[in-house]
Design an enzyme around this catalytic site. Structure first.
Site, short mmCIF file in Angstrom:
data_model
loop_
_atom_site.label_atom_id
_atom_site.label_comp_id
_atom_site.label_asym_id
_atom_site.label_seq_id
_atom_site.Cartn_x
_atom_site.Cartn_y
_atom_site.Cartn_z
N HIS A 167 1.01 -1.13 0.02
CA HIS A 167 0.25 0.07 0.15
C HIS A 167 0.94 1.32 0.30
O HIS A 167 2.14 1.04 0.55
CB HIS A 167 -0.95 -0.06 1.16
N ASP B 288 3.21 -5.11 8.19
CA ASP B 288 1.87 -4.23 7.68
C ASP B 288 0.75 -5.39 7.60
O ASP B 288 0.28 -6.11 6.88
CB ASP B 288 1.91 -3.58 6.35
N CYS C 24 -4.70 2.53 -3.62
CA CYS C 24 -3.55 3.11 -3.05
C CYS C 24 -2.28 2.21 -3.05
O CYS C 24 -1.65 1.99 -2.44
CB CYS C 24 -3.76 3.41 -1.52
N LYS D 133 -10.52 -1.37 10.42
CA LYS D 133 -10.58 -2.55 9.48
C LYS D 133 -11.00 -3.93 10.37
O LYS D 133 -11.09 -4.86 9.83
CB LYS D 133 -9.51 -2.86 8.63
N GLN E 280 -4.65 -5.61 6.52
CA GLN E 280 -5.71 -6.35 5.75
C GLN E 280 -5.73 -7.83 6.47
O GLN E 280 -6.53 -8.75 6.21
CB GLN E 280 -5.58 -6.50 4.60
#
Lengths: 429, 157
Positions: free
Chosen positions: A145, A222, A386, A248, A225
């Protein structure tokens, strides 16, 4: 078309436990926990398939927000009065929940931030600017991202370091052999995404971390998600940093967490300076507070943090394993449906995938797909998500992306497939 | 007509499929780039101006059906027009697609451009319809700069 009832059930577990303690995933009950799912959009029932952008919130989280401002609001860590103690207790309790959720070793390794973006910026600033120097290399991947590209680009530019990128294959899988080749004594940091937001690929982060550690290189994962779809165990992964956003994960926006190993966090510089993060201040010198407060300058999103804790309670009650199994079933079903539509090309066909159906449809631009689906009450995301380098890699300007969550149903995926049929009708394709 | 068919009228779909004046011009007097970083729509407009008129116009680029059809229809509408006529048309078009002028006569005045009036019902898509227009407009009145880049955003329609 929907089987979910309109009754709102409070404080009930979404799992049904029968006599021999076997649990079943009760989708009706789960949908009942999320009031917004019963919205009508342009006369049609909402089909919310934009969960990779943000998830909806269960009543438990909405109630916690209300409860905080009704009866708990005060500033934390500084008051001697009753409400301040209540707010501080609730805030720190949430830290413990995050710690347990990702299986960190200690509460003080959890730093509350605004979200994944701020978490990565904190590390790029506090670690990157302090420890990188000319000629050093930072490795990221081709499917990051923008928030895991730009902070590293900035710090590399400033320190005259080099940013290197792990390539991916046509299915949207990282080419790990290339990563192994990239690792060298020059490598000083690795920052990779666990689950791609635009492709859904689950990356072999454990393997990446093992290789990086063999060269004494710290790794940031990261997890934006990942956390709502997969079980995360930061100690099993052995990552040095793990970043994720609350919104999220069924929690409010504007709150997230950064996990960092204490010994690394201790060596880092603070990201922002101000109240709460100091030990003592004189005009000559300031000494910083201990972890995690060294990185929590100013009054944060207290209600949001508490909401994040409540969201984690909710997920744990439903059960991460059950969520994983159910969502995988949805993903397989959706993949089958979309693949069967003439003209649809799925973008991101990795063997290990979670939650995302990104696609293009012949010459129809994704924005036109998005608008026509919206008229059917179906919310998807269209654009580059993104991840412009990912779009470039696949030679497309954008994709249409349906992203799943624990409350979605096969009926909704059927509606999506019918909607795509409508798009084709409009465009005569 | 349903809202979706109102938006995606045959004329718009047809311009999207076979855009007019879809060409580069090496000898253009002015060149404008219109870019929306949020969605990636990207067009370059080429203008040749002679005796205060748009002597020739071309465009290149890629984006959604609305942005491409709008760019195509714009080139057809302003080719041969005077700079003042283009300015007046720009103002009227902008008012119609942003829903600020909705009487039937205003839409009729636009001729075939009126086909894009349905965009006003879709706030997220207004900037698609106005992208090429903004780019063309920004460079039209520039005396010195012969090339310009216009970057649109959600706050700019």
């Amino acid at each position: 078309m929907f089987t979910a009832g309109n009754t709102m059930k409070k404080n009930n577990s979404a799992m049904t436990v029968d006599a021999d303690k076997r649990v079943t995933f009760d989708i009706e009950r789960i949908r009942g926990d999320f009031p917004i799912l019963h919205t009508m959009v342009r006369g049609k029932p909402l089909v919310y398939l934009d969960n990779a952008a943000t998830t909806q919130k269960p009543l438990h989280v909405i109630d916690a927000d209300q409860r905080y401002y009704h009866s708990q609001n005060a500033n934390i860590h500084r008051g001697v009065h009753y409400l301040s103690e209540v707010a501080t207790f609730e805030y720190e309790k949430a830290r413990g929940k995050v710690k347990n959720f990702i299986n960190a070793a200690d509460n003080h390794e959890i730093i509350f931030v605004r979200g994944t973006t701020e978490a990565i910026n904190l590390v790029a600033h506090g670690y990157g600017r302090k420890f990188l120097s000319e000629g050093d290399e930072v490795i990221i991947s081709a499917m990051e991202h923008h928030s895991n590209i730009v902070p590293w680009q900035m710090v590399c530019e400033e320190k005259k370091a080099v940013l290197r990128v792990i390539p991916m294959n046509d299915d949207g899988e990282l080419i790990i052999e290339e990563f192994e080749k990239m690792l060298s004594p020059k490598t000083k940091f690795v920052s990779v995404v666990m689950v791609s937001n635009s492709l859904g690929t689950i990356n072999p982060v454990k393997e990446i971390i093992r290789s990086a550690h063999a060269q004494n290189v710290p790794v940031l994962v990261d997890g934006a998600q990942a956390v709502s779809h997969l079980k995360v165990d930061v100690r099993d992964l052995d990552c040095d940093f793990f970043a994720f956003s609350g919104h999220k994960l069924f929690a409010p926006t504007g709150v997230g967490a950064l996990y960092g190993k204490a010994e690394i966090l201790d060596r880092m510089d603070p990201y922002q300076c101000g109240g709460d993060m100091i030990e003592s201040v004189t005009f000559e010198k300031t000494t910083f507070n201990a972890l995690p407060y060294k990185f929590e300058a100013g009054t944060g999103n207290i209600a949001g943090v508490i909401g994040l804790g409540v969201a984690i309670d909710y997920i744990r009650r439903v059960g991460m394993d059950e969520i994983e199994t159910y969502e995988h079933e949805l993903l397989v079903y959706g993949t089958g449906l979309l693949s069967a539509i003439d003209g649809v090309r799925l973008i991101g066909t990795a063997k290990e995938k979670a939650g995302v159906l990104s696609f293009v449809l012949e010459t129809v631009h994704p924005h036109d797909i998005g608008t026509i689906l919206d008229m059917e009450g179906i919310a998807i995301r269209t654009g580059h998500h993104c991840t412009q380098p990912v779009m470039k890699r696949f030679g497309i300007p954008a994709t249409a992306r349906a992203s799943l969550s624990l409350y979605n149903t096969k009926d909704e995926l059927d509606a999506l497939a019918r909607g795509i049929g409508k798009v084709k009708e409009v465009f005569h394709s | 007509m349903s809202a979706i068919n109102e938006l995606y009228q045959q004329l718009i779909l047809e311009h999207n499929k076979s855009p007019r004046n879809f060409k580069t011009m090496d000898d253009a007097d002015k060149k404008a780039e219109g870019f929306n970083p949020l969605c990636g729509d990207h067009y370059t407009i080429f203008l040749k101006i002679k005796d205060n008129r748009i002597a020739d116009i071309g465009f290149q680029g890629a984006g959604c059906a609305i942005s491409k059809a709008s760019a195509s229809m714009m080139t057809a509408a302003i080719k041969g027009a005077t700079v003042e006529e283009v300015e007046a048309l720009f103002q009227k078009f902008h008012a119609v697609v942003t829903g600020k002028m909705t009487s039937d006569t205003d839409v009729e005045d636009l001729g075939s451009l009126g086909a894009l009036a349905g965009v006003a019902e879709f706030p997220a898509r207004i900037k698609c319809a106005s992208l090429a227009w903004h780019a063309m407009h920004s460079v039209l009145h520039e005396m010195n700069d012969s090339t310009k880049t216009v970057v649109t955003s959600d706050t700019m329609t």
